[in-house]
Design an enzyme around this catalytic site. Structure first.
Site, PDB file in Angstrom:
ATOM      1  N   ASP A 150      -8.177   4.902  -3.618  1.00 24.38           N
ATOM      2  CA  ASP A 150      -9.269   5.043  -2.653  1.00 24.38           C
ATOM      3  C   ASP A 150     -10.379   5.917  -3.234  1.00 24.38           C
ATOM      4  O   ASP A 150     -10.504   7.106  -2.926  1.00 24.38           O
ATOM      5  CB  ASP A 150      -8.737   5.657  -1.353  1.00 24.38           C
ATOM      6  CG  ASP A 150      -7.700   4.768  -0.691  1.00 24.38           C
ATOM      7  OD1 ASP A 150      -7.669   3.573  -0.993  1.00 24.38           O
ATOM      8  OD2 ASP A 150      -6.908   5.283   0.119  1.00 24.38           O
ATOM      9  N   GLU A 187       3.270   5.386  -3.444  1.00 23.90           N
ATOM     10  CA  GLU A 187       3.592   6.609  -4.189  1.00 23.90           C
ATOM     11  C   GLU A 187       5.006   7.115  -3.890  1.00 23.90           C
ATOM     12  O   GLU A 187       5.700   7.439  -4.863  1.00 23.90           O
ATOM     13  CB  GLU A 187       2.556   7.692  -3.893  1.00 23.90           C
ATOM     14  CG  GLU A 187       1.199   7.453  -4.497  1.00 23.90           C
ATOM     15  CD  GLU A 187       0.368   6.430  -3.707  1.00 23.90           C
ATOM     16  OE1 GLU A 187       0.604   6.256  -2.510  1.00 23.90           O
ATOM     17  OE2 GLU A 187      -0.483   5.788  -4.319  1.00 23.90           O
ATOM     18  N   ASP A 222       0.836  -1.198   0.000  1.00 25.15           N
ATOM     19  CA  ASP A 222       0.000   0.000   0.000  1.00 25.15           C
ATOM     20  C   ASP A 222       0.875   1.254   0.000  1.00 25.15           C
ATOM     21  O   ASP A 222       2.055   1.218   0.367  1.00 25.15           O
ATOM     22  CB  ASP A 222      -0.915  -0.007   1.231  1.00 25.15           C
ATOM     23  CG  ASP A 222      -2.189   0.778   1.023  1.00 25.15           C
ATOM     24  OD1 ASP A 222      -2.286   1.500   0.006  1.00 25.15           O
ATOM     25  OD2 ASP A 222      -3.093   0.676   1.868  1.00 25.15           O
TER      26      ASP A 222
END
Length: 824
Positions: A474, A394, A391
């Site tokens: 998300d 980035e 997760d």
């Protein structure tokens, strides 16, 4: 005027300090490199890993141009400005640069920050823990360039690719794209055209693409030189093969990855997760994987520690063993960010392997990737964890707060400036690529019995070679978001990055006005909203239901059933099937039906995955790239091909309930479907045949997603199982959709491990010959340990006369089945 400076494997042209190089990486792939007042950099590529071949070509000189021709691609170079034009060997124009040249470099200074590592500001965001350094010195690191590459596209041409973003674009003509990594952006700098080519930009910095009022061009923030590849192909698959030739082979995921993946934000204890799996088994609703989202680590031990909480998971190895006994696997989320002084953070800091904020590990360094993997191995993998959810890859974002969503240009500046604090400006898009490399290579060194599976929120060109699936971030639970997911998934897979998925139902279901990104439309959600027990709703939430969300979730899950990974996930509400009514109710039964259909399709899914690995093809396919001559397909937003056989048409509008369970009595239970020209189409549900090139209206009640099989296709199916390898000798049902010749290569192997790389697999090649009305199931090629020597087949023919069936026993030898032939 440009002149030839050098002619060998590469041809170099020069003019007043400008240098242009053309080299063939393969017969249909040209590498173009352009620089000014310096030598070619020729630095190792993050993206391209395959060495160029020695390709024969002809060089011819004319009055105003040179022509460089290989067997797969022709490049024209103008003498006046060095403008390039690309053609097929037959003379058809692919695309060209403007006559003025189209390649621009602007010198710039690249700065970097030097940190004293003495302090950092720790914070907790909605999207996990963050750390921001406060003391650093900014220095000039080097001289580089901004780059611009201009295009002249053809009338009627459609463009796809560049990854998945949140805007919901289909055809990128007339659009722009900002190419930087962010929660709802997964960047892949590969553009693919209906004219039979792709353009891959070998660059890892911030980029933008424009085909709008500003012009048609690709801009890059920081490059050492302009470096890109043109990939020509007679069809979409050939362009995909060229991309994979450059960027590497896509490894085969484990077979169970194509089953149903149950997740939510979040399961808390081992007991809860076991109860969920056991309840799936009791209800006979298939499941192959359950996901442990964030905070698996010990309470109050800091964010991102890669180990199990001994209180909530007192016997982690025993827990995974029980899951495996139930036929389920465990995926665990891990983060590149570690805060709070946890052991993993202290170890990486002590070895000097953190970025400047002392919380994000430096994935660009091999020794840091090795250390990070060893932490994951010790704390999680050694306890039986099967797959990774990487997760927040980035991993820097700075706009995830506030009630008002910043304007696009501000979001670009906010997020890229945050990334540039810690990363080289020329590398800010590549973090996820390197992070994925570390997980893949670490697990491959450790274990060969389990294939690497890494679900990750960011992506980059070449990341497919590290066993990754990417999802779209998300997003919010709205019908508009569902509509946008479909073309964005098509664009992502058009790049050649093979595996994409979504949070079925949307991540944010509630609506929080104080946060711009938390804007779902269903605060009622599902029953059992906050229940810790996996099976019984919390009494205080027993009335907390919203059938508008139930309908949206059902349609989203139906769509997810036709993606590479079928996965449920999100916050605010629980996502197990029993939250959506009881068996016998319309939503429960529709959800169960689509999960069971997914399992019937496992032979098709797994064979498509093998085709990606062995033949470089694609699973999710834009209609426009599959039917490029049919202009009606170029701007379709809500239909796509799932493999070569099936066209999927998700329902993207409510028909039963609005928010707050408001009934929609007048909404028709139908949707229009465009059937591409050049094929006939069978309705999957009733066998009705339609000619392509027309729009029809089809029934789409809640238990049915419109689905069509192309005439001239073969679709292998099996019976419903509770997990993918529950019944290893289950019979196959082979659907043959007549009307044109068809072929399908059915693939089988052990389902996990890397024996397939050593040839431990089998292909059963099926060919339908329309003129002879004959199906040929050829002799099995190959073998592997545990292979079923024989299997019962039921052949189901679909044609104008209706449905015809034939049963047989396939034992590995060639079988011929004539349409209409009586069974023995």
């Amino acid at each position: 005027m440009f002149q030839i400076e050098k002619q060998a494997e590469a041809i170099v042209f020069q003019r007043a300090g400008q240098r242009l190089r053309v080299v063939f990486a393969a017969a249909g792939i040209a590498r173009i490199t352009y620089t000014e007042h310096r030598d070619f950099a020729d630095h190792p590529s993050r993206i391209v890993v395959t060495a160029s071949e020695r390709i024969a070509f002809d060089l011819r000189e004319y009055t105003e141009k040179w022509v460089i021709e290989s067997s797969g691609l022709v490049v024209h170079v103008s003498k006046k400005a060095g403008a390039l034009s690309f053609f097929t060997p037959g003379g058809r124009l692919l695309f060209r640069e403007p006559e003025r040249g189209g390649k621009w470099l602007t010198s710039k200074k690249v700065i970097k920050n030097v940190f004293d590592n003495s302090s950092a500001l720790q914070m907790q965001s909605i999207d996990g823990a963050r750390s921001s350094a406060t003391n650093y010195e900014t220095i000039v690191d080097r001289e580089a360039f901004e780059a611009k590459l201009e295009f002249v596209f053809s009338e009627g041409e459609a463009l796809f690719g560049l990854g998945s973003h949140e805007e919901g674009y289909s055809n990128l003509r007339g659009r722009s794209r900002e190419l930087y990594q962010q929660n709802m952006k997964a960047v892949v700098p590969h553009l693919v055209s209906t004219r039979g080519y792709g353009v891959l930009m070998d660059c890892c910095s911030l980029m933008t693409f424009h085909d709008d009022a500003l012009g048609s061009y690709w801009w890059a923030d920081v490059v050492e030189e302009l470096d890109y590849y043109v990939i020509a192909g007679e069809d979409f698959d050939e362009v995909m093969r060229g991309y994979r030739k450059l960027t590497g082979v896509t490894p085969l995921p484990p077979k169970w990855a194509f089953g149903y993946v149950q997740s939510k934000e979040r399961y808390v204890t081992a007991e809860e997760m076991l109860q969920v799996v056991e309840e799936h088994r009791r209800r006979e609703v298939p499941l192959d994987c359950i996901v442990l989202d964030w905070k698996s680590w010990p309470n109050d031990a800091g964010w991102g520690q890669k180990s199990f909480d001994p209180i909530r998971f007192p016997d982690a190895a025993g827990f995974t063993r029980k899951l495996h006994e139930l036929g389920a696997r465990l995926m665990v989320s891990i983060w590149p960010i570690m805060t709070g002084g946890c052991k993993n953070q202290r170890e990486l800091i002590g070895k000097g392997l953190m970025l400047g904020n002392q919380a994000t590990y430096d994935a660009f360094r091999a020794e840091a990737r090795t250390c990070y993997w060893e932490q994951a191995r010790r704390g999680l993998f050694s306890n039986g964890v099967d797959a990774w959810w990487c997760d927040c890859t980035e991993p820097f974002e700075a706009d995830w707060s506030g009630a008002v969503k910043p304007e696009p240009h501000l979001r670009l500046a906010i997020n890229t400036q945050e990334s540039k604090l810690y990363l080289d400006a020329g590398e800010i898009n590549a973090y996820s690529l390197l992070h994925s490399q570390g997980i893949y290579e670490g697990q491959r060194r450790t274990e060969s019995a389990k294939r690497v599976l890494n679900l990750t929120r960011s992506s980059y060109a070449g990341q497919h070679r590290y066993g990754t699936f990417t999802w779209n971030g998300d997003v919010c639970a709205t019908w508009e978001t569902l509509r946008r997911c479909i073309p964005e998934g098509v664009n992502f897979c058009a790049t050649g990055e093979a595996y994409w998925t979504v949070d079925a139902g949307g991540f944010f279901v509630d609506n929080k006005p104080e946060l711009w990104f938390w804007r779902g439309e269903y605060p009622g959600g599902c029953r059992g909203l906050t229940a810790m027990d996996a099976l019984e709703p919390d009494p205080k939430d027993s009335g907390s239901t919203d059938k508008g969300f139930w309908e949206l979730y059902t349609r989203w899950l139906q769509y997810a059933a036709f993606l590479p990974m079928m996965r449920s996930h999100g916050t605010d509400v629980a996502r197990e099937i029993w939250r959506f009514g009881d068996a016998g109710s319309i939503f429960y039964d529709a959800i169960a039906a689509c999960i069971r259909l997914r399992y019937r399709l496992i032979p098709y899914l797994y064979s498509m995955a093998a085709a990606i690995t062995f033949d470089g093809t694609a699973m999710v396919r834009a209609l426009a790239l599959e039917f490029p001559k049919d202009a009606q397909t170029h701007n379709i937003m809500d239909e796509y091909m799932f493999g070569r056989s099936l066209m999927v048409c998700p329902v993207v509008c409510p028909m039963y309930f609005g928010p707050g369970s408001q009934p929609l009595a007048e909404e028709p239970k139908t949707r229009p479907v465009y059937l591409p020209e050049g094929a006939s189409w069978f309705d999957f549900w009733n066998g009705a045949i339609y000619e392509g090139g027309q729009t029809i209206v089809v029934g789409s009640p809640i238990d049915r997603i419109p689905l069509f099989a192309r005439a001239g296709s073969i679709l292998p199916m099996t019976e419903v199982m509770q997990y993918t390898d529950e019944v290893r000798d289950a019979p196959y049902e082979i659907h043959v959709y007549t009307g044109a010749d068809a072929q399908f290569d059915l693939y089988e192997d052990a389902g996990d491990g890397y024996g397939y790389e050593r040839g431990e697999h089998a292909f059963i090649r099926m060919r339908w010959h329309q003129r002879q009305a004959e199906l040929v199931i050829k002799k099995r090629e190959g073998s592997f340990a545990g292979m079923m020597e024989g299997r019962n087949y039921r052949i189901v023919f679909f044609g104008p006369e209706g449905r015809y069936e034939r049963a047989l026993r396939y034992t590995g030898e060639e079988v011929r089945v004539q349409l209409g032939e009586r069974e023995n």
